[in-house]
Enzyme design. Structure first.
Site, mmCIF file in Angstrom:
data_model
loop_
_atom_site.group_PDB
_atom_site.id
_atom_site.type_symbol
_atom_site.label_atom_id
_atom_site.label_comp_id
_atom_site.label_asym_id
_atom_site.label_seq_id
_atom_site.Cartn_x
_atom_site.Cartn_y
_atom_site.Cartn_z
ATOM 1 N N LYS A 22 -54.767 20.728 -46.313
ATOM 2 C CA LYS A 22 -54.375 19.854 -45.203
ATOM 3 C C LYS A 22 -55.563 19.590 -44.289
ATOM 4 C CE LYS A 22 -52.367 21.693 -41.457
ATOM 5 N NZ LYS A 22 -52.831 21.397 -40.093
ATOM 6 N N ASN A 23 -56.291 20.648 -43.938
ATOM 7 C CA ASN A 23 -57.371 20.507 -42.959
ATOM 8 C C ASN A 23 -58.594 19.780 -43.501
ATOM 9 O OD1 ASN A 23 -55.761 21.780 -41.149
ATOM 10 N ND2 ASN A 23 -56.958 23.663 -41.016
ATOM 11 N N CYS A 116 -51.164 22.260 -26.683
ATOM 12 C CA CYS A 116 -50.278 22.636 -27.774
ATOM 13 C C CYS A 116 -49.984 24.112 -27.654
ATOM 14 C CB CYS A 116 -50.881 22.302 -29.124
ATOM 15 S SG CYS A 116 -52.078 23.495 -29.678
ATOM 16 N N ARG A 121 -56.861 23.690 -25.860
ATOM 17 C CA ARG A 121 -57.564 22.951 -26.896
ATOM 18 C C ARG A 121 -58.080 21.572 -26.467
ATOM 19 N NH1 ARG A 121 -54.337 23.863 -32.376
ATOM 20 N NH2 ARG A 121 -56.375 23.535 -33.261
ATOM 21 N N ASP A 307 -56.741 30.980 -39.029
ATOM 22 C CA ASP A 307 -55.532 30.487 -39.698
ATOM 23 C C ASP A 307 -54.921 31.503 -40.673
ATOM 24 O OD1 ASP A 307 -55.664 28.147 -38.289
ATOM 25 O OD2 ASP A 307 -56.349 26.892 -39.951
ATOM 26 N N ARG A 399 -45.193 21.327 -42.033
ATOM 27 C CA ARG A 399 -46.417 20.633 -41.626
ATOM 28 C C ARG A 399 -47.630 21.152 -42.393
ATOM 29 N NH1 ARG A 399 -47.935 21.510 -36.192
ATOM 30 N NH2 ARG A 399 -49.475 19.962 -36.672
HETATM 31 C C1 UD1 Z 1 -59.205 23.223 -36.824
HETATM 32 C C2 UD1 Z 1 -58.069 23.408 -37.796
HETATM 33 C C3 UD1 Z 1 -57.182 24.571 -37.363
HETATM 34 C C4 UD1 Z 1 -58.035 25.830 -37.190
HETATM 35 C C5 UD1 Z 1 -59.213 25.558 -36.269
HETATM 36 C C6 UD1 Z 1 -60.179 26.734 -36.181
HETATM 37 C C7 UD1 Z 1 -57.696 21.141 -38.585
HETATM 38 C C8 UD1 Z 1 -56.796 19.958 -38.623
HETATM 39 N N1 UD1 Z 1 -57.275 22.176 -37.835
HETATM 40 O O1 UD1 Z 1 -58.636 22.884 -35.572
HETATM 41 O O2 UD1 Z 1 -56.205 24.791 -38.375
HETATM 42 O O3 UD1 Z 1 -57.241 26.855 -36.644
HETATM 43 O O4 UD1 Z 1 -59.966 24.419 -36.738
HETATM 44 O O5 UD1 Z 1 -60.641 27.092 -37.440
HETATM 45 O O6 UD1 Z 1 -58.714 21.177 -39.223
HETATM 46 N N2 UD1 Z 1 -62.652 23.495 -28.280
HETATM 47 C C9 UD1 Z 1 -63.085 23.096 -27.037
HETATM 48 N N3 UD1 Z 1 -63.544 21.798 -26.878
HETATM 49 C C10 UD1 Z 1 -63.574 20.906 -27.900
HETATM 50 C C11 UD1 Z 1 -63.128 21.326 -29.174
HETATM 51 C C12 UD1 Z 1 -62.677 22.626 -29.332
HETATM 52 O O7 UD1 Z 1 -63.068 23.864 -26.081
HETATM 53 O O8 UD1 Z 1 -63.988 19.759 -27.702
HETATM 54 C C13 UD1 Z 1 -62.171 24.890 -28.471
HETATM 55 C C14 UD1 Z 1 -60.680 24.939 -28.828
HETATM 56 O O9 UD1 Z 1 -59.883 24.943 -27.683
HETATM 57 C C15 UD1 Z 1 -60.608 26.232 -29.610
HETATM 58 C C16 UD1 Z 1 -61.956 26.315 -30.320
HETATM 59 O O10 UD1 Z 1 -62.822 25.444 -29.591
HETATM 60 O O11 UD1 Z 1 -60.463 27.322 -28.751
HETATM 61 C C17 UD1 Z 1 -61.939 25.922 -31.771
HETATM 62 O O12 UD1 Z 1 -61.306 24.658 -31.915
HETATM 63 P P1 UD1 Z 1 -61.620 23.676 -33.127
HETATM 64 O O13 UD1 Z 1 -62.534 24.378 -34.093
HETATM 65 O O14 UD1 Z 1 -62.050 22.377 -32.601
HETATM 66 O O15 UD1 Z 1 -60.196 23.547 -33.809
HETATM 67 P P2 UD1 Z 1 -59.540 22.244 -34.416
HETATM 68 O O16 UD1 Z 1 -60.571 21.391 -35.037
HETATM 69 O O17 UD1 Z 1 -58.613 21.643 -33.431
#
Ligand code: UD1
Length: 433
Positions: A22-23, A116, A121, A307, A399
């Site tokens: 999915k990711n 969420c 996030r 995850d 999902r």
């Molecule tokens: C993706 C995965 C999710 C997984 C996560 C971490 C998808 C669709 N989802 O989520 O399943 O759990 O990676 O491996 O691929 N953050 C900020 N600012 C930003 C972006 C992120 O502060 O602009 C923080 C987030 O709040 C979080 C951390 O960084 O605490 C990691 O988030 P991120 O790696 O971006 O996760 P996702 O890409 O949303």
């Protein structure tokens, strides 16, 4: 709302075929927006999140179709660059359309995903990088309104992410492929799904160096063409089914997967006493006796994946001794703890750390799913428990896991879906995982 009724106490054993990740599928679908000629994506899992993103891309006027596990996309019919709140709020990864729209068409208006269940996030890193590439970014009425600089093209730059972000790396990598000049991105996520995206972008004609490392160097090109590509295997789905073997003295073989993507997880399985054997595209996990306790710290790849935290916590609940789990990626990813406790687990949470004292068995209890991965920990706990467990809000599982009941039944889990959905309540929550 659908629920699962699971009758324990099963031994989880047999073979399971793993779907596309999915990711990985989500960023690959978003990246299709870049291509000037049609793209075909194979091994796309049939999941609610995939359907949501396809609907969002369709809303742009793009011709996109899913037949079985194959998605074809033709961007020549695009009409607008707008991603509405109604769709974005149901899935955080929708923000991934911002990069390709901005890079190819010079403008985009995309709703902010909002919070969420597993933390606030933010997407500040995505926006900061686009600004560094010369974009004008405004946030108005909950929408990000982005415009490329004069001439309509982003400009290559040097940018270092403040923290490792998977989505941020993907969004900015996608955008940089069409920027004017060279972009150097530091402190990038190295997750296999980021690598899969980079490989597809290269197949589309992008010039990327450093794939799989924390520094990506992208030389912008004028245009990208379509390609045919296949989504990488889902390492989290793989690990989730294999974890079931550890909780039930089971024996699970996951096929159509890639052991090299699961090294930190398989290492923990072995520390817990399982026998792990692997081939090119399969993994077998055999378990006898109770698991041994372990210490787990979630980290960006190649560390232990957040995850898989909930599923491994469920295993630790049955271990012979005390395990320590430290969640370092998300601020609030212990929502499964009260649910596991309802089933007899002994867990104490202090900030980022959970102390799990192993018990001999789970007991059946009504519980509630909270995110896709947390839900799987409850399914496995229910399969291991004596009696009947009713799991509510299982749309979270739908999902993240393709054909989940069929696959679980194939592994010996007695599972029934009850109260078929009558409304669309599941689309009301923004979540991830
Ligand atoms: C993706 C995965 C999710 C997984 C996560 C971490 C998808 C669709 N989802 O989520 O399943 O759990 O990676 O491996 O691929 N953050 C900020 N600012 C930003 C972006 C992120 O502060 O602009 C923080 C987030 O709040 C979080 C951390 O960084 O605490 C990691 O988030 P991120 O790696 O971006 O996760 P996702 O890409 O949303």
């Amino acid at each position: 709302m659908d629920q699962f009724l699971i009758t324990g106490r099963s031994r989880i054993a047999g073979e399971v075929t793993i779907s596309g990740a999915k990711n990985a599928a989500l960023p690959l679908l978003a990246a299709m927006i870049l291509a000037e000629t049609p793209t075909t994506l194979n091994n796309v899992p049939s999941l609610q999140d995939v359907r949501t993103l396809i609907k969002l891309i369709e809303g742009l006027g793009i011709t996109i179709e899913k037949n079985g596990n194959v998605v074809t996309c033709d961007t020549s019919t695009i009409e607008n660059y707008f991603a509405p709140y109604e769709l974005v709020k149901t899935m955080r990864a929708s923000i991934l359309v911002l990069g390709p729209l901005l890079a190819r068409f010079g403008e985009a208006e995309v709703s902010l995903p909002g919070g969420c269940a597993i933390g606030s996030r933010p997407v500040d890193q995505h926006l900061k990088a686009f600004e560094a590439m010369g974009a004008d970014i405004k946030v108005e009425n909950g929408y990000v309104i982005a415009k490329a600089p004069e001439g309509g093209r982003l400009i290559g730059c040097d940018f270092s992410f403040d923290m490792v972000t998977v989505g941020g790396t993907e969004n900015v990598l996608i955008a940089a492929t069409l920027a004017k000049g060279t972009t150097v991105l530091e402190n990038c996520a190295r997750e296999p799904e980021v690598v899969d995206l980079a490989n597809m972008l290269v197949a589309m004609g992008a010039k990327i160096e450093g794939i799989g490392t924390s520094t990506l160097t992208i030389e912008g090109v004028e245009s990208l063409k379509g390609c045919e590509y296949s989504v990488v295997a889902d390492r989290i789905e793989t690990g989730s089914y294999l974890a079931g073997a550890l909780m039930t003295e089971g024996d699970v073989t996951a096929k159509n997967t890639d052991p090299s993507l699961l090294i930190p997880v398989l290492q923990k399985f072995e520390e817990m006493g399982a026998v792990v054997t692997t081939g090119d595209d399969w993994i077998r996990v055999q378990m006898t006796g109770r698991p041994k306790p372990v210490d787990i710290r979630t980290q960006p790849h190649p560390g232990f994946p957040t995850d898989m935290q909930a599923q491994l916590m469920a295993v630790c609940c049955l271990a012979e001794g005390t395990s320590t789990i430290s969640e370092n990626i998300f601020e609030n990813r212990y929502m499964h703890v009260p649910e596991l406790k309802r089933m007899g687990a002994d867990i104490q949470v202090d900030g980022h750390t959970a102390i799990v004292r192993g018990v001999e068995a789970f007991n059946a209890a009504p519980v509630m799913a909270t995110d896709p991965r947390a839900s799987m920990s409850l399914v496995m706990a229910a399969a291991a428990a004596e009696g009947e467990t009713l799991i509510d809000r299982i749309y979270h599982i739908d999902r993240g896991y393709e054909n989940v009941e069929e696959k679980l039944r194939g592994l010996g889990v007695k599972i029934k879906r009850v109260n078929p959905v009558t409304d669309n309540a599941e689309s009301e929550e923004a979540n991830n995982g």
